[in-house]
Design an enzyme around this catalytic site. Structure first.
Site, mmCIF file in Angstrom:
data_model
loop_
_atom_site.group_PDB
_atom_site.id
_atom_site.type_symbol
_atom_site.label_atom_id
_atom_site.label_comp_id
_atom_site.label_asym_id
_atom_site.label_seq_id
_atom_site.Cartn_x
_atom_site.Cartn_y
_atom_site.Cartn_z
ATOM 1 N N GLY A 353 0.819 -1.201 0.000
ATOM 2 C CA GLY A 353 0.000 0.000 0.000
ATOM 3 C C GLY A 353 0.851 1.249 0.000
ATOM 4 O O GLY A 353 2.068 1.189 0.185
ATOM 5 N N PRO A 355 2.542 4.946 1.131
ATOM 6 C CA PRO A 355 3.161 5.323 2.417
ATOM 7 C C PRO A 355 2.149 5.965 3.356
ATOM 8 O O PRO A 355 1.235 6.672 2.931
ATOM 9 C CB PRO A 355 4.238 6.342 1.995
ATOM 10 C CG PRO A 355 4.454 6.122 0.534
ATOM 11 C CD PRO A 355 3.157 5.644 -0.011
ATOM 12 N N VAL A 357 -0.095 4.581 5.471
ATOM 13 C CA VAL A 357 -1.423 3.997 5.757
ATOM 14 C C VAL A 357 -1.372 3.069 6.972
ATOM 15 O O VAL A 357 -2.383 2.466 7.314
ATOM 16 C CB VAL A 357 -1.960 3.236 4.529
ATOM 17 C CG1 VAL A 357 -2.226 4.187 3.389
ATOM 18 C CG2 VAL A 357 -1.007 2.142 4.100
ATOM 19 N N THR A 360 3.451 -0.625 8.943
ATOM 20 C CA THR A 360 4.414 -1.010 9.981
ATOM 21 C C THR A 360 3.775 -1.028 11.360
ATOM 22 O O THR A 360 3.968 -1.966 12.139
ATOM 23 C CB THR A 360 5.607 -0.037 9.961
ATOM 24 O OG1 THR A 360 6.179 -0.023 8.653
ATOM 25 C CG2 THR A 360 6.662 -0.470 10.963
ATOM 26 N N SER A 676 -4.888 3.462 -18.693
ATOM 27 C CA SER A 676 -6.213 3.798 -18.160
ATOM 28 C C SER A 676 -6.708 5.175 -18.592
ATOM 29 O O SER A 676 -7.869 5.514 -18.330
ATOM 30 C CB SER A 676 -6.197 3.720 -16.626
ATOM 31 O OG SER A 676 -5.270 4.637 -16.101
ATOM 32 N N LYS A 719 -8.857 5.560 -7.329
ATOM 33 C CA LYS A 719 -9.338 6.528 -8.320
ATOM 34 C C LYS A 719 -10.682 7.111 -7.911
ATOM 35 O O LYS A 719 -10.922 8.323 -8.039
ATOM 36 C CB LYS A 719 -9.433 5.847 -9.683
ATOM 37 C CG LYS A 719 -8.067 5.473 -10.264
ATOM 38 C CD LYS A 719 -8.200 4.698 -11.562
ATOM 39 C CE LYS A 719 -6.838 4.333 -12.133
ATOM 40 N NZ LYS A 719 -6.940 3.546 -13.372
#
Length: 799
Positions: A353, A355, A357, A360, A676, A719
């Site tokens: 994911g 950074p 979130v 760790t 996309s 998105k």
């Protein structure tokens, strides 16, 4: 100097030289030499002694014998068994062979015998004193000559006799002695002898220094040996053991107490035996001690008891983190299986994911929920395979790899082991660390993990491995195949608000020494922070902005400007300055040739405005905005589709020969790639060429084919969250991505209208604004830019 000519038998000497006044015993065995002695005994017992140039010559000729020798008198003769004769001779005077009278049956020579004068001059007296002093020093240092010799030499008054006596006692080579013998002149003889004695004195002094140094070293070694033997004897008397035996016994006790597995115990005992046979100060002994310390420090059998209480574990996970539904469910599933099946291998999870979130911190929370030890190692920038597997013990300073070091730190064989930044490893000449991790992260192999330093299989099957990564495609495929990937997407606005209120604000208040009464931040203020001051998937920047507010509050309180600070939506700018980001519509109004696309980035989702300008030219298609190869190909595909549908869209079918088209994606410094944006570029092209505006509240994503089909894309959740954040009302998605809506939070899903499309015509129908008559497409070609003539720019006059 007076001389006398005499005819004498010659006795060649091997390896010895006789000086005048010197008495010596000689063993004679050669036939010619025996006959020469017999002849001398018949005559007046006088014989001439001369030394051979080479002692190895058995039958010397005239040229093999020195011409200067000594006239001697036979004092005694004794026949020995075997035909050998032992004679005692005494040197009388120097002599020189004039010529050989006979060579058979023995050598007979005519000798010129010298008679030395007894006159002693001042110069000779000085040379004598110097010689006697040097000789005395030599005797003191060498210890090879009896001191009585010095006393007898000091009593000699004749210079020549003194020189001959001293020369006969010195351990000189035959060649050096021959030089002294040939020095007929007394002064010359004394000078040469002084030089030889000085040289010998220097050699003896050097020998003495070497002997003193060697003796001291030997004395030290002997002393140490003697003291060690004394210590051993004392220890035996007291019932104690020596140091090596005591150390070995201590290690044996530790090994017995550690209750190691059988093969580990055997290996450790062998190393103890090696240690006992080594000297305590040997370098190898230190290596063995370190190895034994590592073996004893590892948790071979120690493990912590899991807290298999699903309700308690769920409470801990919920208290530490808001959201993150999937990872929490997976941990609770693991606990449920652990309760049913007592023995199971630890899962290997990979949290992927953006950074910030909480990947760790989630690992720490899992360890707390399971009541296990927690170990974290960072793999970012690791390039050496030995970092994972360790070094061989043959290398200086060798250590186990990070996996074994982490197990020692944990102190149990079932910790939660977090391998952070697994996608940041790289490869160089020292090996591939990701390949070394294959054994660690394979449930079928890690029960016997082999470290180069330990050299004994270590069981990692009970470890709960968690890896983290920012990018899925940067993880090596074989490594990815061994892990269960759980994707952690970015947080929604509501989730960020709850995280800030529940976790971030209390944490920052505590770190800055503030209490809840001193600083109050309203929920609307937090929403404004999220919307206008941060643009991220995680909450790191949000936490930094809250910390900034706390610092400024602390300053005001310390300066006595305020006792209590309230941060509301209106006064946020007083603490953080002007807003950094614009919140609301991606575009404020409908425009021609501008469409809003949705993009996925490492930090989450984002909106992408695609601009297209049509101008007269020769049909060139220009693409700018630092676009990648795939995105350029998508633009080409959209361009070709619009050409194929020009008639239905009411566009001049020859536009590709009359007009140049420029496609630009703003933020040109940021690289962009991926398929996309295909339908977004095609929609903007259709708008620019037909003159119809694109709805500003519509965003879209999807890949386009040449026939106009819309294919599915990834990153739908990120998105859609970006569209919601930008104030978009309608989102156009490929029909095959309908299943991905389940991942989107309900509160976001309810605020947006989703249009699922299979074909590009459906996209244009939704995105393009209808004309005044309500027609879906125009029936005539739109007015394209007319031919223009360039005129000087007219600038408005400043007021």
């Amino acid at each position: 100097m007076q001389t006398t000519i005499r005819a004498l038998p010659l006795l060649p000497l091997r390896g010895i030289l006789v000086f005048p006044y010197m008495v010596v015993h000689l063993d004679v065995g050669r036939e010619k030499s025996i006959k020469a002695i017999e002849e001398a005994m018949i005559q007046d017992r006088h014989i001439f002694l001369a030394t051979q140039k080479e002692a190895q010559t058995d039958s010397p000729g005239k040229d093999d014998i020195y011409r200067v020798g000594t006239v001697a008198e036979l004092k005694q003769l004794l026949k020995l068994p075997g035909g050998t004769i032992r004679v005692m001779v005494e040197g009388i005077a120097r002599g020189r062979i004039v010529h050989y009278l006979d060579t058979d049956p023995f050598f007979k020579v005519e000798v010129e015998q010298y008679c030395e004068p007894q006159v002693k001059t001042t110069q000779l007296e000085a040379l004598m004193r110097n010689l006697t002093y040097q000789f005395e020093q030599y005797v003191k240092l060498s210890k090879r000559i009896p001191p009585e010799t010095v006393v007898s030499a000091l009593n000699i008054e004749e210079p020549g006799r003194l020189a001959d006596i001293i020369a006969s006692h010195l351990p000189l080579r035959v060649e050096d002695k021959q030089v002294i013998l040939e020095a007929v002149d007394v002064g010359e003889r004394l000078e040469k002898l002084c030089a030889l004695v000085a040289k010998e004195l220097e050699i003896v002094e050097l020998e003495r220094r070497i002997n003193v140094r060697v003796r001291k070293q030997m004395e030290k070694t002997q002393k140490e040996y003697y003291l060690r033997e004394q210590m051993k004897a004392i220890q035996r008397e007291l019932g104690e053991k020596d140091e090596r035996a005591a150390e070995g016994e201590e290690y044996r006790e530790k090994i017995a107490a550690a209750k190691l597995p059988k093969e580990v115990e055997e290996k450790a005992l062998k190393e103890v035996e090696r240690l006992e046979k080594m000297p305590p100060m040997a370098a190898e002994a230190t290596v063995v001690r370190n190895y034994l310390d590592w073996i004893l420090a590892l948790p071979w059998t120690k493990s912590t008891k899991d807290r298999i209480d699903i309700q308690a574990a769920e409470a801990v996970l919920e208290a530490d983190h808001y959201g993150l539904k999937k990872p929490k469910e997976r941990i609770l599933e693991y606990l449920a299986i652990r309760k049913l099946a007592k023995k199971m291998k630890g899962p290997i999870l990979c949290f992927v994911g953006p950074p910030g979130v909480g990947k760790t911190s989630l690992g720490k929370s899992i360890a707390r929920a399971l009541d296990r030890k927690f170990v974290r190692i960072s793999l970012g920038g690791v390039r050496d395979e030995a970092e994972i597997r360790g070094h061989r013990r043959t290398y200086v300073g060798a250590l186990p790899g990070r996996i074994i070091q982490g197990m020692r730190t944990a102190g149990s064989k079932n910790p939660v082991f977090l391998l952070d930044e697994v996608d940041k490893m790289s490869v160089d000449f020292r090996g591939d660390p990701s390949a070394a991790l294959l054994e660690v992260l394979d449930p079928e192999q890690n029960s016997a993990f082999s470290d180069h330093y330990i050299e004994i299989p270590f069981d990692l099957s009970n470890v709960l491995f968690i890896t983290t990564a920012n990018l899925y495609h940067n993880i090596p495929r074989p490594l990815l195949d061994r892990m269960e990937v759980i994707y952690i997407s970015g947080y929604t606005e509501e989730e960020k608000v709850q995280i800030a209120v529940r976790h971030l604000i209390p944490k920052q208040l505590k770190e800055h020494g503030l209490d809840k009464k001193a600083l109050m931040i309203s929920e609307n203020a937090v929403r404004r922070l999220i919307r206008e001051y941060t643009r991220e998937s995680g909450v790191r920047n949000l936490e930094r902005e809250i910390a900034t507010i706390c610092r400024k509050t602390a300053k005001e309180i310390v300066a006595h400007k305020a006792e209590q600070v309230r941060v509301t939506q209106r006064n946020v700018e007083r603490f953080l300055g002007i807003p950094r980001f614009r919140y609301g519509m991606a575009e404020k109004e409908d425009e021609v040739g501008v469409a809003t696309g949705l993009a996925w980035t490492e930090t989450g989702g984002d909106t992408l405005a695609i601009e297209i300008v049509v101008c007269r030219g020769k049909g060139a298609l220009t693409l700018t905005g630092k676009l990648g190869e795939v995105m350029r190909e998508s633009a080409q595909a959209g361009y070709s589709y619009i050409r194929s549908r020009a008639g239905q869209l009411g566009i001049d079918e020859m536009f590709h020969e009359k007009y140049d088209i420029h496609v630009h994606v703003p933020e040109g410094a940021t690289p962009k790639d991926g398929p996309s944006a295909g339908i977004t570029i095609a929609c903007a092209l259709a708008s620019a060429l037909s003159g119809r505006k694109v709805r500003h509240d519509v965003a879209m994503t999807g890949e386009i084919t040449l026939r106009g089909r819309v294919l599915p894309v990834g990153g739908i959740k990120e998105k859609v969250l970006a569209a919601h954040r930008a104030g978009i009302k309608t989102v156009i998605l490929p029909a095959e991505n309908k299943k991905d809506l389940e991942e989107i939070p309900a509160n976001v899903r309810n605020k947006l209208e989703f249009v699922f499309v299979d074909h590009m015509d459906q996209v244009l129908e939704t995105a393009l604004v209808k004309d005044d008559l309500g027609q879906e497409v125009l029936t005539a070609a739109p007015p394209l830019p007319p031919e223009v003539t360039y005129q000087p720019m007219v600038q408005e006059r400043p007021s």
